[in-house]
Design a protein around this motif. Structure first.
Motif, PDB file in Angstrom:
ATOM      1  N   GLY A 194      31.796  31.214  50.734  1.00  0.00           N
ATOM      2  CA  GLY A 194      33.204  30.859  50.604  1.00  0.00           C
ATOM      3  C   GLY A 194      34.000  31.042  51.870  1.00  0.00           C
ATOM      4  N   ALA A 195      33.515  31.850  52.804  1.00  0.00           N
ATOM      5  CA  ALA A 195      34.231  32.107  54.058  1.00  0.00           C
ATOM      6  C   ALA A 195      33.959  30.989  55.048  1.00  0.00           C
ATOM      7  N   THR A 196      34.984  30.581  55.778  1.00  0.00           N
ATOM      8  CA  THR A 196      34.864  29.523  56.776  1.00  0.00           C
ATOM      9  C   THR A 196      35.111  30.096  58.168  1.00  0.00           C
ATOM     10  N   GLY A 197      34.568  29.427  59.171  1.00  0.00           N
ATOM     11  CA  GLY A 197      34.800  29.834  60.545  1.00  0.00           C
ATOM     12  C   GLY A 197      34.065  31.093  60.954  1.00  0.00           C
ATOM     13  N   THR A 198      32.993  31.450  60.245  1.00  0.00           N
ATOM     14  CA  THR A 198      32.247  32.650  60.572  1.00  0.00           C
ATOM     15  C   THR A 198      30.804  32.470  60.131  1.00  0.00           C
ATOM     16  N   THR A 199      29.974  33.439  60.413  1.00  0.00           N
ATOM     17  CA  THR A 199      28.556  33.373  60.069  1.00  0.00           C
ATOM     18  C   THR A 199      28.166  34.603  59.252  1.00  0.00           C
ATOM     19  N   VAL A 200      26.991  34.521  58.627  1.00  0.00           N
ATOM     20  CA  VAL A 200      26.493  35.644  57.837  1.00  0.00           C
ATOM     21  C   VAL A 200      26.283  36.869  58.730  1.00  0.00           C
ATOM     22  N   LYS A 201      25.814  36.647  59.933  1.00  0.00           N
ATOM     23  CA  LYS A 201      25.569  37.750  60.865  1.00  0.00           C
ATOM     24  C   LYS A 201      26.866  38.472  61.226  1.00  0.00           C
ATOM     25  N   GLU A 202      27.939  37.720  61.462  1.00  0.00           N
ATOM     26  CA  GLU A 202      29.228  38.331  61.804  1.00  0.00           C
ATOM     27  C   GLU A 202      29.797  39.112  60.629  1.00  0.00           C
ATOM     28  N   ILE A 203      29.657  38.572  59.418  1.00  0.00           N
ATOM     29  CA  ILE A 203      30.162  39.269  58.227  1.00  0.00           C
ATOM     30  C   ILE A 203      29.381  40.562  58.014  1.00  0.00           C
ATOM     31  N   GLY A 204      28.060  40.500  58.226  1.00  0.00           N
ATOM     32  CA  GLY A 204      27.257  41.715  58.100  1.00  0.00           C
ATOM     33  C   GLY A 204      27.644  42.774  59.113  1.00  0.00           C
ATOM     34  N   LYS A 205      27.956  42.355  60.345  1.00  0.00           N
ATOM     35  CA  LYS A 205      28.392  43.298  61.377  1.00  0.00           C
ATOM     36  C   LYS A 205      29.721  43.943  60.992  1.00  0.00           C
ATOM     37  N   CYS A 206      30.661  43.138  60.475  1.00  0.00           N
ATOM     38  CA  CYS A 206      31.952  43.686  60.056  1.00  0.00           C
ATOM     39  C   CYS A 206      31.794  44.610  58.850  1.00  0.00           C
ATOM     40  N   TYR A 207      30.886  44.263  57.939  1.00  0.00           N
ATOM     41  CA  TYR A 207      30.638  45.115  56.773  1.00  0.00           C
ATOM     42  C   TYR A 207      30.166  46.497  57.220  1.00  0.00           C
ATOM     43  N   LYS A 208      29.235  46.551  58.155  1.00  0.00           N
ATOM     44  CA  LYS A 208      28.752  47.834  58.654  1.00  0.00           C
ATOM     45  C   LYS A 208      29.855  48.605  59.368  1.00  0.00           C
ATOM     46  N   HIS A 209      30.733  47.870  60.079  1.00  0.00           N
ATOM     47  CA  HIS A 209      31.845  48.534  60.779  1.00  0.00           C
ATOM     48  C   HIS A 209      32.822  49.160  59.792  1.00  0.00           C
ATOM     49  N   VAL A 210      33.138  48.435  58.708  1.00  0.00           N
ATOM     50  CA  VAL A 210      34.096  48.953  57.714  1.00  0.00           C
ATOM     51  C   VAL A 210      33.511  50.161  56.992  1.00  0.00           C
ATOM     52  N   VAL A 211      32.256  50.068  56.591  1.00  0.00           N
ATOM     53  CA  VAL A 211      31.610  51.176  55.875  1.00  0.00           C
ATOM     54  C   VAL A 211      31.554  52.422  56.754  1.00  0.00           C
TER      55      VAL A 211
END
Length: 311
Positions: A194-211
């Protein structure tokens, strides 16, 4: 018998008429019914005969006179209450605004100077709007939206750039974490789709940063893992297979898979969506009811969001 007297309910007076009102009441000093003045501005009840202040600091229980309809917005706004506060913004979201002149025009100089000032909440409001758009696209509830905005506020500080991280990826990561916290079973792949303008790898990196940035969040995410049992019910609903018999069969298949996996020493919960989709594919082969007719692997892949090869 005599009929009961007709009682007429009086409506609350307009704000301009609420300054002073009169009514009849027995005065403590005069001992007879006298005309009493209720001064709304001072909050006093005054006897017109002897001048005695019967009560002071009277609470005004009349209408708040708020403006709701568009037809009432042409004149003066009689509202006496402000908007709701927002704890996610600085100062509760309460700021200063430049009003109109008596003739209805704006002071251009004051308005320009006010708008040129730095608003620390402007980037945060823009981020909240993007998170809400993504949540609406994925059919999330308002609780999940607010949780994602709160997570974003805790991680991203105003005025501090996120080096090496995409904002769109951060929005998706915050929304995925909020889904996990609220028990909304959305897979990582669904959020990424559902997210646009990004990739699975970038979302995974941000997820690890938030956690990593929020204390105790990693432990909470481990305790609230998405399991195949949680996804089976939703996938069945997507495929029109949400009847009791089929759900029992699918739950039993997932349970058998879990026992087999545990007996072989595997404890990882990776790819729960693939396991749930595979369980549904097996159940379609075993189920003898009419509901499973016409449900092939391509429909299961479409309803679960998983590839046919993975299933």
């Amino acid at each position: 018998g005599r009929s009961a007297p007709h009682v007429t309910m009086a409506t609350a007076p307009a704000p301009s008429q609420q300054e002073i009102t009169k009514f009849s009441q027995i005065c403590e000093k005069c001992k007879v019914p006298t005309a009493i003045i209720e001064d709304h501005q001072q909050g006093d009840l005054v006897c017109t005969e002897c001048g005695l202040v019967l009560e002071s600091r009277v609470i005004d229980e009349s209408s708040e006179w708020r403006t709701f309809s568009d037809s009432d917005k042409g004149g003066a706004d009689p509202s006496r209450t402000a908007g709701p506060t927002n704890r996610m913004l600085s100062g509760g979201g309460l700021g200063t605004s430049i009003g109109k002149n008596p003739d209805g025009t704006y002071n251009q100089t004051l308005t320009r100077l006010h708008n040129s000032g730095r608003n620390p909440d402007r980037p945060m409001l823009a981020a909240f709007g993007k998170i809400n758009e993504l949540a609406d696209h994925l059919g999330m509830t308002s609780v999940v939206k607010d949780g994602a905005c709160d997570i974003f506020r805790m991680v991203v500080k105003p005025g501090q750039p996120m080096l090496g991280k995409s904002l769109n990826a951060m929005y998706a990561a915050c929304l995925y974490i909020s889904c996990r916290q609220e028990g909304t079973n959305r897979t990582f792949k669904e959020i990424c789709g559902g997210a646009t303008g990004t990739t699975v790898k970038e979302i995974g990196k941000c997820y690890k940063h938030v956690v990593k940035a929020i204390d105790g969040l990693n432990t909470q995410m481990m305790e609230q893992m998405i399991t195949p049992e949680k996804l089976v019910n939703r996938f069945c609903g997507n495929l029109g297979l949400a009847n009791l018999e089929f759900l029992k069969l699918a739950t039993a298949v997932v349970g058998a898979f879990r026992k087999l996996r545990d007996s072989e020493g595997h404890t990882s919960e990776k790819q729960p969506a693939s396991v749930a989709a595979a369980a549904l594919y097996l159940c379609v082969q075993l189920y003898e009811g009419e509901a499973a007719i016409g449900v092939d692997i391509s429909k299961i892949a479409e309803g679960s969001g998983m590839a046919e090869g993975a299933i």
